[in-house]
Design a protein around this motif. Structure first.
Motif, PDB file in Angstrom:
ATOM      1  N   LEU A  39      43.878  46.104  45.343  1.00 58.34           N
ATOM      2  CA  LEU A  39      45.089  45.826  44.310  1.00 58.34           C
ATOM      3  C   LEU A  39      45.753  47.058  43.542  1.00 58.34           C
ATOM      4  CD1 LEU A  39      43.767  42.457  42.811  1.00 58.34           C
ATOM      5  CD2 LEU A  39      44.742  43.131  45.168  1.00 58.34           C
ATOM      6  N   GLU A  40      44.900  48.071  43.257  1.00 58.57           N
ATOM      7  CA  GLU A  40      45.341  49.311  42.685  1.00 58.57           C
ATOM      8  C   GLU A  40      46.148  49.888  43.801  1.00 58.57           C
ATOM      9  OE1 GLU A  40      41.921  51.604  41.894  1.00 58.57           O
ATOM     10  OE2 GLU A  40      41.644  50.784  39.700  1.00 58.57           O
ATOM     11  N   THR A  41      45.844  49.899  44.935  1.00 59.70           N
ATOM     12  CA  THR A  41      46.471  50.692  46.099  1.00 59.70           C
ATOM     13  C   THR A  41      47.883  50.126  46.321  1.00 59.70           C
ATOM     14  OG1 THR A  41      44.519  51.269  47.098  1.00 59.70           O
ATOM     15  CG2 THR A  41      46.528  51.595  48.279  1.00 59.70           C
ATOM     16  N   ILE A  42      47.905  48.637  46.424  1.00 57.26           N
ATOM     17  CA  ILE A  42      49.020  47.744  46.562  1.00 57.26           C
ATOM     18  C   ILE A  42      50.081  48.077  45.437  1.00 57.26           C
ATOM     19  CG2 ILE A  42      49.988  45.496  46.665  1.00 57.26           C
ATOM     20  CD1 ILE A  42      47.611  44.436  47.910  1.00 57.26           C
ATOM     21  N   SER A  43      49.490  48.059  44.116  1.00 59.73           N
ATOM     22  CA  SER A  43      50.466  48.501  42.988  1.00 59.73           C
ATOM     23  C   SER A  43      50.967  50.062  43.107  1.00 59.73           C
ATOM     24  CB  SER A  43      49.423  48.342  41.658  1.00 59.73           C
ATOM     25  OG  SER A  43      50.110  48.663  40.371  1.00 59.73           O
ATOM     26  N   ARG A  44      49.969  50.849  43.220  1.00 61.88           N
ATOM     27  CA  ARG A  44      50.632  52.339  43.342  1.00 61.88           C
ATOM     28  C   ARG A  44      51.336  52.667  44.512  1.00 61.88           C
ATOM     29  NH1 ARG A  44      48.277  56.145  46.195  1.00 61.88           N
ATOM     30  NH2 ARG A  44      46.193  54.873  46.440  1.00 61.88           N
ATOM     31  N   THR A  45      51.276  52.132  45.696  1.00 58.79           N
ATOM     32  CA  THR A  45      52.262  52.299  46.980  1.00 58.79           C
ATOM     33  C   THR A  45      53.363  51.541  47.084  1.00 58.79           C
ATOM     34  OG1 THR A  45      50.778  50.872  48.282  1.00 58.79           O
ATOM     35  CG2 THR A  45      50.293  53.247  48.139  1.00 58.79           C
ATOM     36  N   ARG A  46      53.405  50.371  46.119  1.00 58.35           N
ATOM     37  CA  ARG A  46      54.524  49.358  46.097  1.00 58.35           C
ATOM     38  C   ARG A  46      54.471  48.688  47.619  1.00 58.35           C
ATOM     39  NH1 ARG A  46      54.459  47.547  42.213  1.00 58.35           N
ATOM     40  NH2 ARG A  46      56.349  46.724  42.091  1.00 58.35           N
ATOM     41  N   ALA A  47      53.210  48.281  47.989  1.00 56.15           N
ATOM     42  CA  ALA A  47      53.085  47.625  49.306  1.00 56.15           C
ATOM     43  C   ALA A  47      53.740  46.275  49.229  1.00 56.15           C
ATOM     44  CB  ALA A  47      51.376  47.579  49.516  1.00 56.15           C
ATOM     45  N   THR A  48      54.394  45.949  50.224  1.00 55.77           N
ATOM     46  CA  THR A  48      54.869  44.706  50.754  1.00 55.77           C
ATOM     47  C   THR A  48      53.964  43.754  51.463  1.00 55.77           C
ATOM     48  OG1 THR A  48      56.194  45.494  52.438  1.00 55.77           O
ATOM     49  CG2 THR A  48      57.193  45.617  50.243  1.00 55.77           C
ATOM     50  N   ILE A  49      53.131  44.275  52.179  1.00 59.62           N
ATOM     51  CA  ILE A  49      52.339  43.570  53.298  1.00 59.62           C
ATOM     52  C   ILE A  49      50.847  43.930  53.092  1.00 59.62           C
ATOM     53  CG2 ILE A  49      51.935  42.961  55.545  1.00 59.62           C
ATOM     54  CD1 ILE A  49      54.881  43.668  56.195  1.00 59.62           C
ATOM     55  N   SER A  50      50.121  43.015  52.857  1.00 60.12           N
ATOM     56  CA  SER A  50      48.597  43.303  52.759  1.00 60.12           C
ATOM     57  C   SER A  50      47.877  41.750  52.749  1.00 60.12           C
ATOM     58  CB  SER A  50      48.152  43.761  51.617  1.00 60.12           C
ATOM     59  OG  SER A  50      46.977  44.501  51.505  1.00 60.12           O
ATOM     60  N   GLY A  51      46.488  41.895  52.991  1.00 53.36           N
ATOM     61  CA  GLY A  51      45.876  40.555  53.194  1.00 53.36           C
ATOM     62  C   GLY A  51      44.319  40.933  53.695  1.00 53.36           C
ATOM     63  N   GLY A  52      43.681  39.505  53.989  1.00 50.77           N
ATOM     64  CA  GLY A  52      42.469  39.797  54.361  1.00 50.77           C
ATOM     65  C   GLY A  52      41.886  38.226  54.630  1.00 50.77           C
ATOM     66  N   PRO A  53      40.587  38.298  54.845  1.00 52.46           N
ATOM     67  CA  PRO A  53      40.173  36.879  54.953  1.00 52.46           C
ATOM     68  C   PRO A  53      39.957  36.220  53.617  1.00 52.46           C
ATOM     69  CG  PRO A  53      38.700  38.274  55.902  1.00 52.46           C
ATOM     70  CD  PRO A  53      39.732  39.210  55.278  1.00 52.46           C
ATOM     71  N   ASN A  54      39.830  34.619  53.555  1.00 53.67           N
ATOM     72  CA  ASN A  54      39.893  34.060  52.264  1.00 53.67           C
ATOM     73  C   ASN A  54      38.827  34.626  51.098  1.00 53.67           C
ATOM     74  OD1 ASN A  54      40.808  31.366  51.241  1.00 53.67           O
ATOM     75  ND2 ASN A  54      38.864  31.208  50.686  1.00 53.67           N
ATOM     76  N   PHE A  55      37.625  35.137  51.845  1.00 56.27           N
ATOM     77  CA  PHE A  55      36.699  35.707  50.542  1.00 56.27           C
ATOM     78  C   PHE A  55      37.193  36.559  49.969  1.00 56.27           C
ATOM     79  CE2 PHE A  55      35.538  39.077  53.672  1.00 56.27           C
ATOM     80  CZ  PHE A  55      35.137  40.029  52.792  1.00 56.27           C
TER      81      PHE A  55
ATOM     82  N   LEU B 137      47.880  46.434  36.580  1.00 53.03           N
ATOM     83  CA  LEU B 137      48.258  46.018  38.001  1.00 53.03           C
ATOM     84  C   LEU B 137      49.744  45.730  38.158  1.00 53.03           C
ATOM     85  CD1 LEU B 137      45.024  44.512  39.377  1.00 53.03           C
ATOM     86  CD2 LEU B 137      45.866  46.927  39.872  1.00 53.03           C
ATOM     87  N   ASP B 138      50.580  46.119  39.290  1.00 52.84           N
ATOM     88  CA  ASP B 138      51.709  45.509  39.370  1.00 52.84           C
ATOM     89  C   ASP B 138      51.975  45.164  40.743  1.00 52.84           C
ATOM     90  OD1 ASP B 138      54.648  44.889  39.693  1.00 52.84           O
ATOM     91  OD2 ASP B 138      55.130  46.729  39.069  1.00 52.84           O
ATOM     92  N   LEU B 139      51.768  43.609  41.124  1.00 51.37           N
ATOM     93  CA  LEU B 139      51.963  43.289  42.324  1.00 51.37           C
ATOM     94  C   LEU B 139      53.048  42.540  42.617  1.00 51.37           C
ATOM     95  CD1 LEU B 139      48.103  41.790  42.204  1.00 51.37           C
ATOM     96  CD2 LEU B 139      49.006  43.962  42.794  1.00 51.37           C
ATOM     97  N   ALA B 140      53.966  42.878  42.142  1.00 55.16           N
ATOM     98  CA  ALA B 140      55.569  42.135  42.134  1.00 55.16           C
ATOM     99  C   ALA B 140      56.125  42.595  43.531  1.00 55.16           C
ATOM    100  CB  ALA B 140      56.416  42.728  40.778  1.00 55.16           C
TER     101      ALA B 140
ATOM    102  N   ALA C  89      49.282  36.167  38.532  1.00 50.26           N
ATOM    103  CA  ALA C  89      50.419  36.128  38.189  1.00 50.26           C
ATOM    104  C   ALA C  89      50.879  36.815  36.832  1.00 50.26           C
ATOM    105  CB  ALA C  89      50.662  34.523  37.580  1.00 50.26           C
ATOM    106  N   PRO C  90      49.993  37.107  35.786  1.00 51.22           N
ATOM    107  CA  PRO C  90      50.682  37.970  34.844  1.00 51.22           C
ATOM    108  C   PRO C  90      50.656  39.528  35.415  1.00 51.22           C
ATOM    109  CG  PRO C  90      48.786  36.834  34.201  1.00 51.22           C
ATOM    110  CD  PRO C  90      48.768  36.510  35.651  1.00 51.22           C
ATOM    111  N   CYS C  91      50.404  39.786  36.667  1.00 49.10           N
ATOM    112  CA  CYS C  91      50.492  41.229  37.278  1.00 49.10           C
ATOM    113  C   CYS C  91      51.843  41.004  38.277  1.00 49.10           C
ATOM    114  CB  CYS C  91      49.243  41.386  38.084  1.00 49.10           C
ATOM    115  SG  CYS C  91      47.826  41.705  37.224  1.00 49.10           S
ATOM    116  N   GLY C  92      52.463  39.919  38.273  1.00 46.83           N
ATOM    117  CA  GLY C  92      53.639  39.837  39.106  1.00 46.83           C
ATOM    118  C   GLY C  92      53.225  39.111  40.262  1.00 46.83           C
TER     119      GLY C  92
END
Length: 331
Positions: A254-270, A287-290, A315-318
């Motif tokens: 999540l840090e990397t998504i926040s820092r790079t402003r990623a729009t696509i990411s994911g993984g298995p449910n776990f 964390l900024d996940l907006a 949700a509080p992280c966007g």
């Protein structure tokens, strides 16, 4: 909005055409960034990937690998990415496999070798040095040609000769996990991969402004096709890390998504469950996940309670619950 004449390359007949075209049009643009140990950045531009793939391909051509199976034994990282594309550039059929760890995955590798009957193994010098020890338990490894790609000279790339390949040419063999029996290989052509990539482009709605973050194993569906081939096909950058880096510290994802402003990411449910359990409320600060538009969830049962818990926690992280994209893939 930047535009490129290449577009989504739906008219290309193979993946080589896409990479060589992007290397010509935007040579200095970074395509992949890999986080060593989840932290230290190393990158590959389109031109660098093209040059390294040519060098690997020239090495394979010297050993007559056109149309033959070549096993890839690498840890997650850019060396693996270059070797995979090197196989494509040589017209060889890549066979991605997990490197054995304390002999735990050796039976799976032996089953793959017995089925694929490769002519060579591409690997790092460090892993190639272990081949002798592995061969004590698996003599089949001793008979293979081992080629390390760590320190190929730059001028080797100039020796590459484009092979005659098209949409029907095999690109790689994707093997099942072997958890319910012997691993089974599925033959995937360039046409298969291009068709699948176009379907994913339409489903995910990504553009050249998209950005990805992927920690999934790079040896099959989600990590290889979703995390490595899709960025190339779509012309957007991806930040990669190893599964171990995520599992050791889930906040890295999540840090990397926040820092790079990623729009696509994911993984298995776990993975979503793990983030809720291992990242307490205090550690979610900052964390900024907006920017996260497509949070895909697949490879195992998708549980509504998991989605609800993750959406509430972040949700509080966007993070927006509508970003979830349940999916599945079949080899």
């Amino acid at each position: 909005m930047k535009t490129r004449s290449l577009g989504s390359q739906v008219d290309s007949s193979n993946l080589i055409e896409i990479l060589t075209a992007r290397a010509r049009e935007t040579p200095a643009e970074r395509l992949y960034t890999f986080l060593i140990d989840g932290e230290q950045e190393v990158g590959l531009t389109y031109a660098e990937l093209d040059a390294r793939a040519r060098a690997v391909a020239a090495l394979l051509e010297e050993h007559g690998a056109f149309g033959e199976r070549v096993v890839l034994l690498y840890p997650p990282g850019l060396a693996y990415v270059c070797a995979f594309f090197g196989c494509l550039y040589a017209g060889a059929i890549a066979v991605p496999a997990y490197p054995p760890r304390q002999n735990r995955s050796l039976p799976r590798l032996l089953a793959i070798l017995d089925d694929a009957r490769p002519v060579a193994v591409l690997s790092t010098a460090e892993l190639a040095a272990r081949a002798g020890a592995w061969a004590e338990q698996a003599p089949a490894l001793r008979a293979l040609l081992w080629l390390s790609t760590d320190h190929l000279p730059e001028d080797r790339a100039a020796k590459w000769r484009p092979p005659p390949i098209g949409r029907e040419s095999l690109a790689f063999l994707q093997y099942t996990s072997g958890s319910t029996g012997s691993p089974k290989g599925v033959m995937l052509s360039h046409g298969n991969l291009l068709h699948n990539s176009e379907q994913l482009r339409r489903a995910f709605g990504y553009t050249e402004e998209s950005r990805g973050v992927i920690w999934l194993p790079p040896y099959h569906d989600m990590g290889l096709i979703g995390g490595i081939l899709q960025p190339l096909y779509g012309g957007w950058p991806a930040t990669l890390m190893s599964p171990v880096a995520f599992l050791q510290r889930p906040r890295r994802w999540l840090e990397t998504i926040s820092r790079t402003r990623a729009t696509i990411s994911g993984g298995p449910n776990f993975a979503y469950d793990l983030c809720v359990r291992r990242i307490p409320a205090a550690a979610r600060q900052g964390l900024d996940l907006a920017s996260w538009e497509v949070a895909f969830n697949g490879a195992e049962p998708v549980r509504p309670e998991t989605l609800a818990r993750f959406a509430e926690a972040f949700a509080p992280c966007g993070f927006r619950a509508r970003s979830f994209y349940p999916c599945y893939g079949l080899a």
